[in-house]
Design a protein around this motif. Sequence first.
Motif, PDB file in Angstrom:
ATOM      1  N   ASN A   2      51.254  43.173  40.685  1.00  0.00           N
ATOM      2  CA  ASN A   2      50.323  44.193  40.145  1.00  0.00           C
ATOM      3  C   ASN A   2      48.633  43.493  40.273  1.00  0.00           C
ATOM      4  O   ASN A   2      48.687  42.607  40.567  1.00  0.00           O
ATOM      5  N   ARG A   3      47.825  44.521  40.045  1.00  0.00           N
ATOM      6  CA  ARG A   3      46.342  44.176  40.296  1.00  0.00           C
ATOM      7  C   ARG A   3      45.565  42.809  39.403  1.00  0.00           C
ATOM      8  O   ARG A   3      45.256  42.086  39.697  1.00  0.00           O
ATOM      9  N   HIS A   4      46.342  42.873  37.929  1.00  0.00           N
ATOM     10  CA  HIS A   4      46.079  41.756  36.868  1.00  0.00           C
ATOM     11  C   HIS A   4      46.534  40.507  37.745  1.00  0.00           C
ATOM     12  O   HIS A   4      45.857  39.593  37.584  1.00  0.00           O
ATOM     13  N   ALA A   5      47.672  40.398  37.938  1.00  0.00           N
ATOM     14  CA  ALA A   5      48.299  39.379  38.610  1.00  0.00           C
ATOM     15  C   ALA A   5      47.681  38.810  39.770  1.00  0.00           C
ATOM     16  O   ALA A   5      47.340  37.479  39.906  1.00  0.00           O
ATOM     17  N   ARG A   6      47.272  39.684  40.813  1.00  0.00           N
ATOM     18  CA  ARG A   6      46.471  39.299  41.678  1.00  0.00           C
ATOM     19  C   ARG A   6      44.855  38.683  41.561  1.00  0.00           C
ATOM     20  O   ARG A   6      44.566  37.745  41.969  1.00  0.00           O
ATOM     21  N   LEU A   7      44.376  39.271  40.937  1.00  0.00           N
ATOM     22  CA  LEU A   7      43.297  38.774  40.217  1.00  0.00           C
ATOM     23  C   LEU A   7      43.232  37.599  39.455  1.00  0.00           C
ATOM     24  O   LEU A   7      42.234  36.647  39.845  1.00  0.00           O
ATOM     25  N   GLN A  28      49.724  34.719  51.561  1.00  0.00           N
ATOM     26  CA  GLN A  28      50.396  34.138  50.456  1.00  0.00           C
ATOM     27  C   GLN A  28      50.832  35.011  49.497  1.00  0.00           C
ATOM     28  O   GLN A  28      51.913  34.713  48.798  1.00  0.00           O
ATOM     29  N   LEU A  29      50.100  36.066  49.240  1.00  0.00           N
ATOM     30  CA  LEU A  29      50.602  36.968  47.826  1.00  0.00           C
ATOM     31  C   LEU A  29      51.401  37.984  48.331  1.00  0.00           C
ATOM     32  O   LEU A  29      51.796  38.827  47.442  1.00  0.00           O
ATOM     33  N   ASP A  30      51.650  38.141  49.775  1.00  0.00           N
ATOM     34  CA  ASP A  30      52.301  39.363  50.218  1.00  0.00           C
ATOM     35  C   ASP A  30      51.901  40.647  49.957  1.00  0.00           C
ATOM     36  O   ASP A  30      52.839  41.490  49.726  1.00  0.00           O
ATOM     37  N   VAL A  31      50.686  40.778  50.315  1.00  0.00           N
ATOM     38  CA  VAL A  31      50.061  42.119  49.960  1.00  0.00           C
ATOM     39  C   VAL A  31      49.114  42.381  51.273  1.00  0.00           C
ATOM     40  O   VAL A  31      48.859  41.369  52.160  1.00  0.00           O
ATOM     41  N   SER A  32      48.389  43.559  51.514  1.00  0.00           N
ATOM     42  CA  SER A  32      47.638  43.711  52.520  1.00  0.00           C
ATOM     43  C   SER A  32      46.400  42.877  52.471  1.00  0.00           C
ATOM     44  O   SER A  32      45.751  42.976  51.320  1.00  0.00           O
ATOM     45  N   ALA A  33      45.684  42.980  53.628  1.00  0.00           N
ATOM     46  CA  ALA A  33      44.349  42.224  53.417  1.00  0.00           C
ATOM     47  C   ALA A  33      43.308  43.172  52.964  1.00  0.00           C
ATOM     48  O   ALA A  33      42.514  42.935  52.015  1.00  0.00           O
ATOM     49  N   ARG A  37      40.632  42.397  49.867  1.00  0.00           N
ATOM     50  CA  ARG A  37      39.289  42.816  50.061  1.00  0.00           C
ATOM     51  C   ARG A  37      38.776  43.684  48.876  1.00  0.00           C
ATOM     52  O   ARG A  37      37.614  43.587  48.424  1.00  0.00           O
ATOM     53  N   ARG A  38      39.681  44.354  48.501  1.00  0.00           N
ATOM     54  CA  ARG A  38      39.214  45.497  47.377  1.00  0.00           C
ATOM     55  C   ARG A  38      39.218  44.490  46.116  1.00  0.00           C
ATOM     56  O   ARG A  38      38.087  44.899  45.378  1.00  0.00           O
ATOM     57  N   ASP A  39      40.239  43.717  45.876  1.00  0.00           N
ATOM     58  CA  ASP A  39      40.197  42.925  44.893  1.00  0.00           C
ATOM     59  C   ASP A  39      38.788  42.112  44.838  1.00  0.00           C
ATOM     60  O   ASP A  39      38.271  41.617  43.491  1.00  0.00           O
ATOM     61  N   LEU A  40      38.451  41.421  45.953  1.00  0.00           N
ATOM     62  CA  LEU A  40      37.425  40.439  46.016  1.00  0.00           C
ATOM     63  C   LEU A  40      35.940  41.367  45.754  1.00  0.00           C
ATOM     64  O   LEU A  40      35.245  40.609  45.257  1.00  0.00           O
ATOM     65  N   ASN A  41      36.075  42.581  46.180  1.00  0.00           N
ATOM     66  CA  ASN A  41      34.791  43.314  45.939  1.00  0.00           C
ATOM     67  C   ASN A  41      34.762  43.445  44.633  1.00  0.00           C
ATOM     68  O   ASN A  41      33.742  43.560  43.937  1.00  0.00           O
ATOM     69  N   TYR A  42      35.857  43.668  43.550  1.00  0.00           N
ATOM     70  CA  TYR A  42      35.872  44.125  42.221  1.00  0.00           C
ATOM     71  C   TYR A  42      35.207  42.795  41.638  1.00  0.00           C
ATOM     72  O   TYR A  42      34.418  43.060  40.779  1.00  0.00           O
ATOM     73  N   THR A  60      28.247  30.324  40.621  1.00  0.00           N
ATOM     74  CA  THR A  60      27.689  29.085  40.013  1.00  0.00           C
ATOM     75  C   THR A  60      28.255  29.198  38.392  1.00  0.00           C
ATOM     76  O   THR A  60      28.095  28.213  37.948  1.00  0.00           O
ATOM     77  N   ILE A  61      29.005  30.289  38.343  1.00  0.00           N
ATOM     78  CA  ILE A  61      29.474  30.500  36.667  1.00  0.00           C
ATOM     79  C   ILE A  61      30.873  29.588  36.673  1.00  0.00           C
ATOM     80  O   ILE A  61      31.700  29.534  37.510  1.00  0.00           O
ATOM     81  N   SER A  62      30.579  28.843  35.533  1.00  0.00           N
ATOM     82  CA  SER A  62      31.942  28.090  35.288  1.00  0.00           C
ATOM     83  C   SER A  62      33.276  28.820  35.327  1.00  0.00           C
ATOM     84  O   SER A  62      33.271  30.128  34.843  1.00  0.00           O
ATOM     85  N   TYR A  63      34.147  28.086  35.610  1.00  0.00           N
ATOM     86  CA  TYR A  63      35.494  28.593  35.687  1.00  0.00           C
ATOM     87  C   TYR A  63      36.132  28.564  34.351  1.00  0.00           C
ATOM     88  O   TYR A  63      37.494  28.820  34.217  1.00  0.00           O
ATOM     89  N   ASP A  64      35.474  28.559  33.279  1.00  0.00           N
ATOM     90  CA  ASP A  64      35.843  28.630  31.888  1.00  0.00           C
ATOM     91  C   ASP A  64      36.003  30.089  31.526  1.00  0.00           C
ATOM     92  O   ASP A  64      34.960  30.640  31.005  1.00  0.00           O
ATOM     93  N   LEU A  65      36.831  31.108  32.248  1.00  0.00           N
ATOM     94  CA  LEU A  65      36.625  32.358  32.407  1.00  0.00           C
ATOM     95  C   LEU A  65      37.062  33.101  31.295  1.00  0.00           C
ATOM     96  O   LEU A  65      37.939  32.533  30.484  1.00  0.00           O
ATOM     97  N   PRO A  66      36.446  34.172  30.935  1.00  0.00           N
ATOM     98  CA  PRO A  66      37.120  35.212  29.732  1.00  0.00           C
ATOM     99  C   PRO A  66      38.417  35.276  29.763  1.00  0.00           C
ATOM    100  O   PRO A  66      39.175  35.308  31.041  1.00  0.00           O
ATOM    101  N   ILE A  67      39.238  35.492  28.651  1.00  0.00           N
ATOM    102  CA  ILE A  67      40.653  35.529  28.822  1.00  0.00           C
ATOM    103  C   ILE A  67      41.354  36.714  29.840  1.00  0.00           C
ATOM    104  O   ILE A  67      42.124  36.306  30.272  1.00  0.00           O
ATOM    105  N   ARG A  68      40.403  37.806  29.692  1.00  0.00           N
ATOM    106  CA  ARG A  68      41.094  38.881  30.667  1.00  0.00           C
ATOM    107  C   ARG A  68      41.125  38.492  32.012  1.00  0.00           C
ATOM    108  O   ARG A  68      41.867  39.172  32.921  1.00  0.00           O
ATOM    109  N   TYR A  69      40.329  37.458  32.562  1.00  0.00           N
ATOM    110  CA  TYR A  69      40.418  37.019  33.875  1.00  0.00           C
ATOM    111  C   TYR A  69      41.216  36.032  34.166  1.00  0.00           C
ATOM    112  O   TYR A  69      41.357  35.256  35.253  1.00  0.00           O
ATOM    113  N   ARG A  70      41.843  35.345  33.160  1.00  0.00           N
ATOM    114  CA  ARG A  70      42.381  33.826  33.294  1.00  0.00           C
ATOM    115  C   ARG A  70      43.745  34.248  33.781  1.00  0.00           C
ATOM    116  O   ARG A  70      44.373  35.315  33.559  1.00  0.00           O
TER     117      ARG A  70
END
Length: 259
Positions: A2-7, A28-33, A37-42, A60-70
């Motif tokens: 699903n999208r959350h897992a991909r992000l 690697q994730l067995d989905v379409s390119a 690309r849509r996920d990366l745009n988001y 340049t943002i540290s990857y100590d990311l908010p919980i919803r993106y971890r």
Amino acid sequence: MNRHARLSALLDLMGEAGHVDAVAVARQLDVSASTIRRDLNYLHDQQLVTRTRGGAVATTISYDLPIRYRSAGRRGDKARIGEAAARLVGVHDIVGLNGGSTTTEVARALAAREWPDQRTAPLTIVTNAINIAGELTVRRHVKLVMTGGVARAQAFELTGPLASGTLAQITLDWAIIGVNALDPAAGARASDEDEAQVNRLMVERAGSVAVVADSSKLRARAFAHICPVRDIDVVVTDISADPGTVRELRAQGVQVVLA
């Protein structure tokens, strides 16, 4: 996937390599390119990555990311740790929770627990974590207290004098603290000094202290000191914890719970 897992997977890969290629990740994730690309745009719109031709690079943002993106990595371990830590808490206890993926699981376990009278507030939770407050504010059986403070750009935790000032005026039955590192010699540590200061004050204001940390945090290293092991009453970790580290913690009088 699903999208959350991909992000989450994309952010993990970005944190490790500093860049990703859309076509390679799609294989690697067995989905379409085009999906990648849509996920990366988001993620670009969220200022978490910078889009490039064919992929993206880390901002340049540290990857100590908010919980919803971890990443949901070790989610099972963290959920079990959260449930075990929640069982430490009694009716009418006042509990301090800092931010983090593991303390979020503690908050969820406390919110889901059956209390004697759901019409009243048999539990008070004090937190500096915006995401935890967001989940608990609709729980009528939880009295929620936020510390106030300044929100860090990279995380969901409030820090600074306003947070410290609130904590200085209250008393906690339990401080349940998530950490970036826990070592029998170096104690509990965080990656950010401002977060460590708030965590340290929670520990000082609590009658009992529990550290919740999956086994990857044991003997890890982190920048800022929270407290020595002698200030910790309970460590809740997972069954993959190094036996030698567990023995050392227990030898210092710490109760170690393997969830």
